[in-house]
Motif scaffolding. Structure first.
Motif, PDB file in Angstrom:
ATOM      1  N   GLY A  10       0.839  -1.194   0.000  1.00  7.96           N
ATOM      2  CA  GLY A  10       0.000   0.000   0.000  1.00  7.96           C
ATOM      3  C   GLY A  10       0.872   1.240   0.000  1.00  7.96           C
ATOM      4  N   ILE A  11       0.585   2.170  -0.888  1.00 10.44           N
ATOM      5  CA  ILE A  11       1.334   3.426  -0.967  1.00 10.44           C
ATOM      6  C   ILE A  11       0.375   4.566  -0.653  1.00 10.44           C
ATOM      7  CG2 ILE A  11       2.677   4.974  -2.434  1.00 10.44           C
ATOM      8  CD1 ILE A  11       3.553   2.577  -4.070  1.00 10.44           C
ATOM      9  N   ILE A  12       0.671   5.304   0.409  1.00 15.50           N
ATOM     10  CA  ILE A  12      -0.172   6.438   0.795  1.00 15.50           C
ATOM     11  C   ILE A  12       0.365   7.683   0.106  1.00 15.50           C
ATOM     12  CG2 ILE A  12      -1.173   7.730   2.699  1.00 15.50           C
ATOM     13  CD1 ILE A  12      -0.333   5.487   4.576  1.00 15.50           C
ATOM     14  N   GLY A  13      -0.413   8.233  -0.816  1.00 16.47           N
ATOM     15  CA  GLY A  13      -0.005   9.441  -1.517  1.00 16.47           C
ATOM     16  C   GLY A  13       0.401   9.157  -2.949  1.00 16.47           C
ATOM     17  N   ALA A  14      -0.218   9.874  -3.889  1.00 16.68           N
ATOM     18  CA  ALA A  14       0.077   9.692  -5.310  1.00 16.68           C
ATOM     19  C   ALA A  14       0.703  10.956  -5.886  1.00 16.68           C
ATOM     20  CB  ALA A  14      -1.189   9.314  -6.079  1.00 16.68           C
ATOM     21  N   GLY A  15       1.689  11.491  -5.153  1.00 21.51           N
ATOM     22  CA  GLY A  15       2.511  12.578  -5.670  1.00 21.51           C
ATOM     23  C   GLY A  15       3.770  12.002  -6.293  1.00 21.51           C
ATOM     24  N   PRO A  16       4.802  12.819  -6.496  1.00 19.02           N
ATOM     25  CA  PRO A  16       6.029  12.317  -7.126  1.00 19.02           C
ATOM     26  C   PRO A  16       6.651  11.129  -6.409  1.00 19.02           C
ATOM     27  CG  PRO A  16       6.020  14.704  -7.145  1.00 19.02           C
ATOM     28  CD  PRO A  16       4.834  14.291  -6.327  1.00 19.02           C
ATOM     29  N   ALA A  17       6.675  11.130  -5.070  1.00 19.01           N
ATOM     30  CA  ALA A  17       7.287  10.012  -4.342  1.00 19.01           C
ATOM     31  C   ALA A  17       6.489   8.733  -4.531  1.00 19.01           C
ATOM     32  CB  ALA A  17       7.407  10.354  -2.860  1.00 19.01           C
ATOM     33  N   GLY A  18       5.179   8.803  -4.313  1.00 15.18           N
ATOM     34  CA  GLY A  18       4.355   7.607  -4.415  1.00 15.18           C
ATOM     35  C   GLY A  18       4.290   7.053  -5.821  1.00 15.18           C
ATOM     36  N   LEU A  19       4.114   7.931  -6.806  1.00 12.30           N
ATOM     37  CA  LEU A  19       4.024   7.467  -8.190  1.00 12.30           C
ATOM     38  C   LEU A  19       5.347   6.879  -8.666  1.00 12.30           C
ATOM     39  CD1 LEU A  19       1.908  10.415  -9.623  1.00 12.30           C
ATOM     40  CD2 LEU A  19       1.168   8.027  -9.450  1.00 12.30           C
ATOM     41  N   THR A  20       6.462   7.517  -8.300  1.00  8.39           N
ATOM     42  CA  THR A  20       7.755   6.973  -8.713  1.00  8.39           C
ATOM     43  C   THR A  20       8.010   5.625  -8.061  1.00  8.39           C
ATOM     44  OG1 THR A  20       8.639   9.213  -8.978  1.00  8.39           O
ATOM     45  CG2 THR A  20      10.232   7.417  -8.861  1.00  8.39           C
ATOM     46  N   SER A  52      -8.097  13.723  -7.744  1.00 10.76           N
ATOM     47  CA  SER A  52      -7.053  13.434  -8.725  1.00 10.76           C
ATOM     48  C   SER A  52      -5.709  13.804  -8.115  1.00 10.76           C
ATOM     49  CB  SER A  52      -7.278  14.239 -10.008  1.00 10.76           C
ATOM     50  OG  SER A  52      -6.120  14.194 -10.834  1.00 10.76           O
ATOM     51  N   PRO A  53      -4.641  13.090  -8.462  1.00 10.77           N
ATOM     52  CA  PRO A  53      -3.317  13.488  -7.971  1.00 10.77           C
ATOM     53  C   PRO A  53      -2.893  14.875  -8.432  1.00 10.77           C
ATOM     54  CG  PRO A  53      -3.264  11.226  -8.770  1.00 10.77           C
ATOM     55  CD  PRO A  53      -4.597  11.797  -9.181  1.00 10.77           C
ATOM     56  N   THR A  54      -3.551  15.415  -9.451  1.00 13.73           N
ATOM     57  CA  THR A  54      -3.182  16.742  -9.951  1.00 13.73           C
ATOM     58  C   THR A  54      -3.865  17.867  -9.186  1.00 13.73           C
ATOM     59  OG1 THR A  54      -4.956  16.748 -11.603  1.00 13.73           O
ATOM     60  CG2 THR A  54      -2.834  15.814 -12.268  1.00 13.73           C
ATOM     61  N   ASP A  55      -4.681  17.545  -8.184  1.00 12.43           N
ATOM     62  CA  ASP A  55      -5.445  18.578  -7.479  1.00 12.43           C
ATOM     63  C   ASP A  55      -4.618  19.370  -6.474  1.00 12.43           C
ATOM     64  OD1 ASP A  55      -7.678  17.959  -8.877  1.00 12.43           O
ATOM     65  OD2 ASP A  55      -8.717  16.915  -7.257  1.00 12.43           O
ATOM     66  N   TYR A  56      -3.431  18.909  -6.157  1.00 10.39           N
ATOM     67  CA  TYR A  56      -2.575  19.631  -5.211  1.00 10.39           C
ATOM     68  C   TYR A  56      -2.253  21.015  -5.773  1.00 10.39           C
ATOM     69  CZ  TYR A  56       1.370  20.401  -2.011  1.00 10.39           C
ATOM     70  OH  TYR A  56       2.222  20.906  -1.065  1.00 10.39           O
ATOM     71  N   ASP A 109      20.032  18.533 -20.206  1.00 13.14           N
ATOM     72  CA  ASP A 109      19.671  17.117 -20.302  1.00 13.14           C
ATOM     73  C   ASP A 109      19.278  16.554 -18.947  1.00 13.14           C
ATOM     74  OD1 ASP A 109      20.056  16.938 -23.016  1.00 13.14           O
ATOM     75  OD2 ASP A 109      22.128  16.233 -22.856  1.00 13.14           O
ATOM     76  N   TRP A 110      19.840  17.138 -17.883  1.00 14.71           N
ATOM     77  CA  TRP A 110      19.665  16.563 -16.554  1.00 14.71           C
ATOM     78  C   TRP A 110      19.025  17.524 -15.560  1.00 14.71           C
ATOM     79  CZ3 TRP A 110      20.147  11.573 -16.784  1.00 14.71           C
ATOM     80  CH2 TRP A 110      20.992  11.010 -17.740  1.00 14.71           C
ATOM     81  N   THR A 111      18.591  18.676 -16.007  1.00 12.78           N
ATOM     82  CA  THR A 111      17.906  19.628 -15.135  1.00 12.78           C
ATOM     83  C   THR A 111      16.736  20.215 -15.910  1.00 12.78           C
ATOM     84  OG1 THR A 111      20.077  20.208 -14.209  1.00 12.78           O
ATOM     85  CG2 THR A 111      18.211  21.568 -13.562  1.00 12.78           C
ATOM     86  N   ARG A 112      15.520  20.048 -15.381  1.00 14.62           N
ATOM     87  CA  ARG A 112      14.324  20.463 -16.112  1.00 14.62           C
ATOM     88  C   ARG A 112      13.382  21.262 -15.212  1.00 14.62           C
ATOM     89  NH1 ARG A 112      13.623  16.810 -20.516  1.00 14.62           N
ATOM     90  NH2 ARG A 112      15.665  15.883 -20.974  1.00 14.62           N
ATOM     91  N   HIS A 113      12.526  22.041 -15.853  1.00 16.58           N
ATOM     92  CA  HIS A 113      11.422  22.707 -15.172  1.00 16.58           C
ATOM     93  C   HIS A 113      10.121  22.090 -15.670  1.00 16.58           C
ATOM     94  CE1 HIS A 113      13.899  25.922 -13.473  1.00 16.58           C
ATOM     95  NE2 HIS A 113      14.461  26.073 -14.651  1.00 16.58           N
ATOM     96  N   VAL A 114       9.204  21.811 -14.747  1.00 17.94           N
ATOM     97  CA  VAL A 114       7.915  21.237 -15.133  1.00 17.94           C
ATOM     98  C   VAL A 114       6.791  21.964 -14.414  1.00 17.94           C
ATOM     99  CG1 VAL A 114       8.852  18.932 -15.605  1.00 17.94           C
ATOM    100  CG2 VAL A 114       7.996  19.471 -13.312  1.00 17.94           C
ATOM    101  N   VAL A 115       5.629  22.016 -15.060  1.00 18.61           N
ATOM    102  CA  VAL A 115       4.395  22.439 -14.395  1.00 18.61           C
ATOM    103  C   VAL A 115       3.897  21.249 -13.594  1.00 18.61           C
ATOM    104  CG1 VAL A 115       2.014  23.219 -14.729  1.00 18.61           C
ATOM    105  CG2 VAL A 115       3.844  24.076 -16.219  1.00 18.61           C
ATOM    106  N   ARG A 116       3.653  21.453 -12.320  1.00 17.08           N
ATOM    107  CA  ARG A 116       3.351  20.323 -11.445  1.00 17.08           C
ATOM    108  C   ARG A 116       2.202  19.465 -11.965  1.00 17.08           C
ATOM    109  NH1 ARG A 116       0.252  17.783  -8.057  1.00 17.08           N
ATOM    110  NH2 ARG A 116       1.229  16.684  -6.323  1.00 17.08           N
ATOM    111  N   GLN A 117       1.097  20.099 -12.326  1.00 14.36           N
ATOM    112  CA  GLN A 117      -0.082  19.328 -12.724  1.00 14.36           C
ATOM    113  C   GLN A 117       0.194  18.496 -13.975  1.00 14.36           C
ATOM    114  OE1 GLN A 117      -0.108  22.493 -11.699  1.00 14.36           O
ATOM    115  NE2 GLN A 117      -1.370  22.372  -9.858  1.00 14.36           N
ATOM    116  N   GLU A 118       0.912  19.055 -14.941  1.00  9.61           N
ATOM    117  CA  GLU A 118       1.241  18.304 -16.150  1.00  9.61           C
ATOM    118  C   GLU A 118       2.162  17.134 -15.827  1.00  9.61           C
ATOM    119  OE1 GLU A 118       1.037  22.046 -19.330  1.00  9.61           O
ATOM    120  OE2 GLU A 118       2.966  21.113 -18.834  1.00  9.61           O
ATOM    121  N   PHE A 119       3.151  17.398 -15.008  1.00  8.58           N
ATOM    122  CA  PHE A 119       4.138  16.383 -14.669  1.00  8.58           C
ATOM    123  C   PHE A 119       3.496  15.206 -13.939  1.00  8.58           C
ATOM    124  CE2 PHE A 119       7.251  15.061 -11.295  1.00  8.58           C
ATOM    125  CZ  PHE A 119       8.108  14.351 -12.122  1.00  8.58           C
ATOM    126  N   VAL A 120       2.672  15.503 -12.936  1.00  6.04           N
ATOM    127  CA  VAL A 120       2.025  14.430 -12.182  1.00  6.04           C
ATOM    128  C   VAL A 120       1.069  13.648 -13.081  1.00  6.04           C
ATOM    129  CG1 VAL A 120       0.450  13.923 -10.273  1.00  6.04           C
ATOM    130  CG2 VAL A 120       2.318  15.548  -9.950  1.00  6.04           C
TER     131      VAL A 120
END
Length: 442
Positions: free
Chosen positions: A14-24, A48-52, A105-116
């Motif tokens: 069981g994984i509590i939380g579907a943010g970056p840690a839980g999804l990864t 939805s996980p994107t509601d944060y 290549d190794w450093t990016r910017h993302v919009v949280r909702q799109e990324f999740v």
């Protein structure tokens, strides 16, 4: 015959939380679990996980390499903007500091909702239960763990797992219930207002604004009372983070006839805009452009405009339960200040490594009953031994950057540049992680 047929009983996670840690973590289990021995359930309290309400993540090298190890780097980051540089300027002293050059290549910017949303789309086997808020975590005598979830309208439902991974962020139910002596949040003396800037018609927006949003350059600009950080997000979008200490907040709130304890939710849109403008004008006294660009905030009452009181926690030591198979990672184990941009990236690295440790720890285990008894020694303890040094180091670096860049600013003459350098906080540790992964044959 599928090799999973040799193991008719699945190991239930069981994984509590579907943010970056839980999804990864879920994605890493799917990647490393070639025998399909694990049955994973993700619990998300929102619809939805994107509601944060977050706006932006800086995805640093440690996270990009974690995604690379499980084969999803480009898929997870296909909507990201490559980062090129961080610039530093003290407008009070009219002084520039040496910029940090970044590898896009190794450093990016993302919009949280799109990324999740993209991470959710990559999950294939795990079950995602939304509108399931975990209200209690109960270890059982056989080391299994029972979760009670509020599923709405006063109804609760219970689920039992062989192990539970707590990825439920800074307000973790697991941490408050199972680690109450380590649940104290530390006020670091400052706050940040975060907001999304988005041109309604990007092609018609000002040339300089488009350059700011698309060029991959972040700016840290220090004034008398505030520090502005700009984050480019591409497609005519950017994020502002405006940091200011408690003393400045008290003065500012009083100027606008607000009680010092007035909650952000109770501040009307026009006052929010005026507060933000005053702070940006202070930070960027040398250049009115940054204040003018606040016109691209589409809705000042949106969840994408919020005040974040800067608090962190000491990392959990240890991050696992003594009586049941519970292990905390990400913000549930270590709330990092955003001052070095490592919160999401560390959580992602936590999740990828935990997925690998889970699969390695189950090797040769005949079934869930034995897995439950061996979880602490084969998964939790070795994982904690690997990660707690990283967490301690990053918490310390983030606090150093906060002290120098965001508090008592009128006395500051320099930036805490060192903790900002992504490779400096990652290279040795990333190399060690990848060496261990190669040795394990994954």
């Amino acid at each position: 015959m599928d090799r999973a047929d040799n193991f008719p009983k699945k190991i239930r996670i069981g994984i509590i939380g579907a943010g970056p840690a839980g999804l990864t973590t879920a994605l890493a289990i799917e990647y490393y679990d070639r025998k399909k021995r694990f049955e994973v359930t993700l619990f998300e309290r929102n619809s939805s996980p994107t509601d944060y309400p977050g706006v932006e993540y800086g995805i640093q090298e440690r996270a990009c390499r974690a995604f690379e190890r499980i084969g999803i780097r480009e898929k997870a980051l296909h909507r990201s903007l490559r980062a090129r540089k961080i610039t530093f300027y003290n407008s009070r002293l009219e002084k520039k500091f040496r910029p940090i050059e970044l590898d896009g290549d190794w450093t990016r910017h993302v919009v949280r909702q799109e990324f999740v949303a993209d991470l959710v789309g990559l999950v294939k086997r795990a079950k995602l239960l939304t509108n399931h808020e975990i209200v209690s975590v109960r270890p059982n005598e056989d080391r299994s763990v029972t979760l009670k979830a509020n599923i709405g309208e006063g109804r609760n439902e219970e689920f039992t797992f062989d192990a539970v991974l707590s990825c439920d962020g800074s307000s973790s139910t697991t941490r408050s219930q199972l680690f109450p002596m380590q649940d104290e949040k530390r006020d670091q003396g400052f706050s940040c207002i975060y907001m999304m800037l988005e041109a309604e018609k990007p092609l018609e927006a000002e040339e300089r604004y488009l350059a700011m949003t698309n060029a991959g350059v972040s700016n840290l600009i220090m004034g008398e009372e505030a520090t502005l950080t700009t984050f480019p997000l591409g497609k005519g979008r950017a994020a502002y983070g405006i940091g200011f200490d408690h003393q400045s907040r008290g003065h500012l709130w009083s100027r606008f006839d607000l009680d010092p304890d007035t909650e952000w939710a109770d501040i009307p849109a026009n006052t929010r805009e005026a507060l933000a403008r005053r702070l940006v004008e202070d930070a960027c006294a040398h250049d009115p452009f940054y204040a003018e660009m606040l016109k691209h905030v589409q809705d000042w009452m949106s969840p994408r405009v919020y005040l974040w009181a800067m608090e962190d926690t000491d990392p959990l030591h240890p991050p696992y339960g003594e009586t049941g198979n519970v292990l905390a990672i990400g913000d549930a184990a270590h709330v990092l200040l955003p001052t070095i941009g490592m919160g999401a990236s560390t959580a992602i690295e936590d999740g990828e490594m935990l997925g690998r440790f889970l699969v390695e720890g189950s090797a040769g285990v005949p079934g869930p009953e034995v897995f439950r008894q061996q979880f602490a020694d084969s998964v939790a303890k070795p994982y904690a031994a690997e990660r707690t040094e990283v967490w301690d180091d990053l918490v310390r670096r983030a606090r150093t950057a906060a002290e120098i860049n965001f508090t008592d600013q009128h006395e500051r003459k320099r930036f805490a540049v060192g903790p900002q350098i992504p490779h400096r906080t990652a290279s040795r540790l990333v190399s060690a992680i990848e060496k261990a992964a190669r040795a394990a044959g994954v």
